[in-house]
Design a protein around this motif. Structure first.
Motif, PDB file in Angstrom:
ATOM      1  N   TYR A   4      37.397 -24.563   1.489  1.00 17.18           N
ATOM      2  CA  TYR A   4      37.232 -23.667   2.627  1.00 17.18           C
ATOM      3  C   TYR A   4      37.614 -22.224   2.258  1.00 17.18           C
ATOM      4  O   TYR A   4      36.977 -21.263   2.690  1.00 17.18           O
ATOM      5  CB  TYR A   4      38.063 -24.127   3.826  1.00 17.18           C
ATOM      6  N   LEU A   7      34.767 -20.913   0.179  1.00 14.25           N
ATOM      7  CA  LEU A   7      33.642 -20.633   1.057  1.00 14.25           C
ATOM      8  C   LEU A   7      33.860 -19.322   1.825  1.00 14.25           C
ATOM      9  O   LEU A   7      32.945 -18.506   1.954  1.00 14.25           O
ATOM     10  CB  LEU A   7      33.432 -21.796   2.035  1.00 14.25           C
ATOM     11  N   LEU A   8      35.068 -19.099   2.294  1.00 12.95           N
ATOM     12  CA  LEU A   8      35.390 -17.864   3.000  1.00 12.95           C
ATOM     13  C   LEU A   8      35.241 -16.651   2.079  1.00 12.95           C
ATOM     14  O   LEU A   8      34.657 -15.633   2.463  1.00 12.95           O
ATOM     15  CB  LEU A   8      36.810 -17.932   3.573  1.00 12.95           C
ATOM     16  N   LEU A  11      31.550 -15.995   1.519  1.00 11.61           N
ATOM     17  CA  LEU A  11      30.947 -15.364   2.688  1.00 11.61           C
ATOM     18  C   LEU A  11      31.338 -13.893   2.807  1.00 11.61           C
ATOM     19  O   LEU A  11      30.515 -13.049   3.164  1.00 11.61           O
ATOM     20  CB  LEU A  11      31.341 -16.116   3.959  1.00 11.61           C
ATOM     21  N   VAL A  14      29.262 -11.961   0.232  1.00  9.33           N
ATOM     22  CA  VAL A  14      27.874 -11.825   0.683  1.00  9.33           C
ATOM     23  C   VAL A  14      27.785 -10.792   1.799  1.00  9.33           C
ATOM     24  O   VAL A  14      26.902  -9.932   1.802  1.00  9.33           O
ATOM     25  CB  VAL A  14      27.316 -13.198   1.129  1.00  9.33           C
ATOM     26  N   TRP A  15      28.709 -10.842   2.767  1.00  6.34           N
ATOM     27  CA  TRP A  15      28.717  -9.877   3.863  1.00  6.34           C
ATOM     28  C   TRP A  15      28.902  -8.459   3.344  1.00  6.34           C
ATOM     29  O   TRP A  15      28.214  -7.531   3.754  1.00  6.34           O
ATOM     30  CB  TRP A  15      29.824 -10.239   4.858  1.00  6.34           C
TER      31      TRP A  15
END
Length: 76
Positions: A4, A7-8, A11, A14-15
């Motif tokens: 997790y 994954l954070l 993200l 990517v953002w």
């Protein structure tokens, strides 16, 4: 738990990349764009320089005070 967190982080990367690519300039450079400046030629040595940096004697431009004095004494 580690997956997790990874994954954070993924993200967030990517953002950040997407936001940078879209050109969101909020809070960026607020300085106005610089306008081109007129270039003048020194009457003594011929070097070109911005008009704001030139020493002006009448309608003649010089690159420095020594060239202005030399130009005045030589009768230019």
């Amino acid at each position: 738990m580690l997956k997790y967190l990874l994954l954070l982080v993924l993200l967030l990367i990517v953002w950040w990349a997407w936001k940078k690519r879209t050109g969101d300039d909020s809070g960026g450079n607020d300085a106005p764009p610089r306008t081109p400046e007129r270039m003048v030629r020194c009457a003594h040595c011929g070097v070109h320089l911005p008009e704001s940096d030139a020493v002006v004697d009448g309608d003649v431009h010089f690159c420095n005070e020594a060239h202005r004095r030399a130009g005045r004494h030589s009768g230019d």
